[in-house]
Design a protein around this motif. Structure first.
Motif, short mmCIF file in Angstrom:
data_model
loop_
_atom_site.label_atom_id
_atom_site.label_comp_id
_atom_site.label_asym_id
_atom_site.label_seq_id
_atom_site.Cartn_x
_atom_site.Cartn_y
_atom_site.Cartn_z
N LEU A 113 -4.48 45.84 -3.37
CA LEU A 113 -3.31 44.96 -3.31
C LEU A 113 -2.37 45.08 -4.51
O LEU A 113 -1.43 44.31 -4.64
N GLY A 114 -2.63 46.03 -5.38
CA GLY A 114 -1.77 46.21 -6.55
C GLY A 114 -2.41 45.67 -7.81
O GLY A 114 -2.94 44.56 -7.81
N ALA A 115 -2.34 46.48 -8.84
CA ALA A 115 -2.99 46.12 -10.11
C ALA A 115 -2.14 45.13 -10.91
O ALA A 115 -0.92 45.22 -10.93
N GLU A 116 -2.81 44.20 -11.55
CA GLU A 116 -2.17 43.27 -12.46
C GLU A 116 -2.20 43.87 -13.86
O GLU A 116 -3.05 44.70 -14.17
N THR A 117 -1.29 43.43 -14.72
CA THR A 117 -1.25 43.97 -16.07
C THR A 117 -2.34 43.39 -16.96
O THR A 117 -2.78 44.05 -17.89
N ARG A 118 -2.77 42.19 -16.67
CA ARG A 118 -3.83 41.61 -17.50
C ARG A 118 -5.18 41.85 -16.85
O ARG A 118 -5.29 42.00 -15.64
N GLY A 119 -6.20 41.87 -17.66
CA GLY A 119 -7.55 42.10 -17.17
C GLY A 119 -8.13 40.86 -16.51
O GLY A 119 -7.50 39.82 -16.41
N PHE A 120 -9.36 41.00 -16.07
CA PHE A 120 -10.06 39.94 -15.36
C PHE A 120 -10.87 39.12 -16.35
O PHE A 120 -11.70 39.65 -17.09
N ARG A 121 -10.61 37.82 -16.37
CA ARG A 121 -11.38 36.88 -17.19
C ARG A 121 -11.86 35.78 -16.26
O ARG A 121 -11.16 34.78 -16.05
N PRO A 122 -13.04 35.98 -15.64
CA PRO A 122 -13.49 34.99 -14.65
C PRO A 122 -13.72 33.61 -15.27
O PRO A 122 -14.43 33.48 -16.26
N HIS A 123 -13.08 32.62 -14.67
CA HIS A 123 -13.18 31.25 -15.17
C HIS A 123 -12.92 30.27 -14.02
O HIS A 123 -12.40 30.64 -12.99
#
Length: 169
Positions: A113-123
């Motif tokens: 679906l398209g990459a985001e510029t920020r990484g993944f921080r599960p919360h």
């Protein structure tokens, strides 16, 4: 319509997190003013925020979610933080330990679906602050285990008491 892909907490896990959040965070808040608790039924981990979307994007998102492993996972957490950063927090969230299924789901959704510029921080967001202010990290007395449902596509609508999330498809 605003849409996102998320894994919501199971009801027993949401109730457990609500109790722990109050126990740990109440002492760091200014009484009943200056914040709004997120209802436990809204506790979730966002895997992909889509924003305002058209029908074709929703179709792609449904396909992407359908391709994920359709089962829940167990996660662990060890504390609360202020986000987007502790010095100028706008919300308080339980930060989850890295978990392979969550990472795979996020990576697959980024690819499809398209990459985001920020990484993944599960919360999991547990409260929203009015304005920004410092909120130092609050460790849990012991690690907390929680269960997440399988990821789904959701619609987000604003209501007078906060956001209303409805599953799509």
């Amino acid at each position: 319509m605003r849409a996102f892909v998320a894994a919501f907490l199971t009801e027993p896990s949401a109730r457990r997190l609500e109790a722990v959040a109050h126990e740990c965070l109440d002492a760091h808040l200014d009484g009943g003013r200056g914040h709004r608790w997120v209802p436990p039924g809204n506790y979730h981990v966002t895997l992909k925020f889509l924003g305002e979307v058209e029908t074709d994007v929703l179709r792609d998102a449904r396909d992407a979610v359908g391709a994920l492993a359709g089962h829940g996972v167990s996660v662990r957490a060890s504390g609360f933080v202020g986000l987007p950063r502790s010095a100028r927090a706008r919300l308080a969230a339980l930060v989850l330990d890295r978990e392979a299924h969550l990472e795979r789901w996020w990576t697959d959704l980024q690819r499809r679906l398209g990459a985001e510029t920020r990484g993944f921080r599960p919360h999991v967001t547990v409260l929203r602050l009015r304005g920004s202010r410092p909120l130092t990290p609050v460790p849990l007395p012991e690690p907390l285990a929680l269960d997440l449902e399988a990821p789904r596509l959701y619609r987000s609508d604003s209501g007078p008491d906060g956001s209303i999330y409805s599953p799509l498809g």
